[in-house]
Design an enzyme around this catalytic site. Sequence first.
Site, PDB file in Angstrom:
ATOM      1  N   GLU A 253       0.837  -1.187   0.146  1.00  0.00           N
ATOM      2  CA  GLU A 253      -0.020  -0.124  -0.010  1.00  0.00           C
ATOM      3  C   GLU A 253       0.837   1.098  -0.050  1.00  0.00           C
ATOM      4  O   GLU A 253       0.747   2.287  -0.891  1.00  0.00           O
ATOM      5  CB  GLU A 253      -0.990  -0.041   1.249  1.00  0.00           C
ATOM      6  CG  GLU A 253      -2.136  -1.126   1.130  1.00  0.00           C
ATOM      7  CD  GLU A 253      -3.042  -0.666  -0.126  1.00  0.00           C
ATOM      8  OE1 GLU A 253      -3.093   0.474  -0.414  1.00  0.00           O
ATOM      9  OE2 GLU A 253      -3.694  -1.801  -0.518  1.00  0.00           O
TER      10      GLU A 253
ATOM     11  N   HIS B 155       2.061   2.331  -3.456  1.00  0.00           N
ATOM     12  CA  HIS B 155       0.885   3.083  -4.387  1.00  0.00           C
ATOM     13  C   HIS B 155       1.074   4.485  -4.129  1.00  0.00           C
ATOM     14  O   HIS B 155       1.145   5.344  -4.687  1.00  0.00           O
ATOM     15  CB  HIS B 155      -0.323   2.441  -3.860  1.00  0.00           C
ATOM     16  CG  HIS B 155      -0.498   1.185  -4.545  1.00  0.00           C
ATOM     17  ND1 HIS B 155      -0.357   0.980  -5.876  1.00  0.00           N
ATOM     18  CD2 HIS B 155      -1.311   0.256  -3.964  1.00  0.00           C
ATOM     19  CE1 HIS B 155      -0.759  -0.308  -6.071  1.00  0.00           C
ATOM     20  NE2 HIS B 155      -1.413  -0.715  -4.830  1.00  0.00           N
TER      21      HIS B 155
END
Length: 213
Positions: A25, A28
Amino acid sequence: MEDWNWIQKIAIYALPVLFAITVHEAAHGYAARYFGDRTAEMLGRLSLNPIRHIDLFGTILVPALALLLGGFLFGWAKPVPVDPRNLKQPKRDMLWVAAAGPASNLLMAIAWALLFKFSAGSESGGLMEPLSYMALAGVQINVVLMVLNLLPIPPLDGGRILISLLPVPAAQAVSRIEPFGMIILIVLIVTQALSVIMLPFIELTYSFLRFLL
């Protein structure tokens, strides 16, 4: 490892699962910032600190249950917010933002594989054996998460990559699948079709790692 109790299994898998999901995550968010979107940074989510990305259900409970029941290892963290409108070229840049997550899993798989090679080849005892098991778990988890997220089903990363590559009309058609993406994924898991789809790509990635190392 089949004979180990659940405490031993969780101890071996906990750190690899935590980092595989949270670094994915964070990747990203860092990619989004590179291409012009600072949303994750402004919300305090641009961090490698796992605590900022943990979802109690998806990061802890679901992977633990899957591990204990011997099923498909599955989990997620709190999605890092990305606003495509802030990207320099939204359609093109979203491809790289989406690809950053699976790419981080590949890099982590390589790192865990190197650690396994070191720990398995070490003649010293003590922590080397559990460390080698943890390294193997790290390789397995990151390879599975990479392949899973590259499936061309929105909202998975592969779906977003597909949308970035397709012409606008086709991309709009694929994007309409997103509200049903998780339902499709759950059906694939329950019917065990997901394992059939993913296995060749998992084996291909393992072959790549063996060749690389």
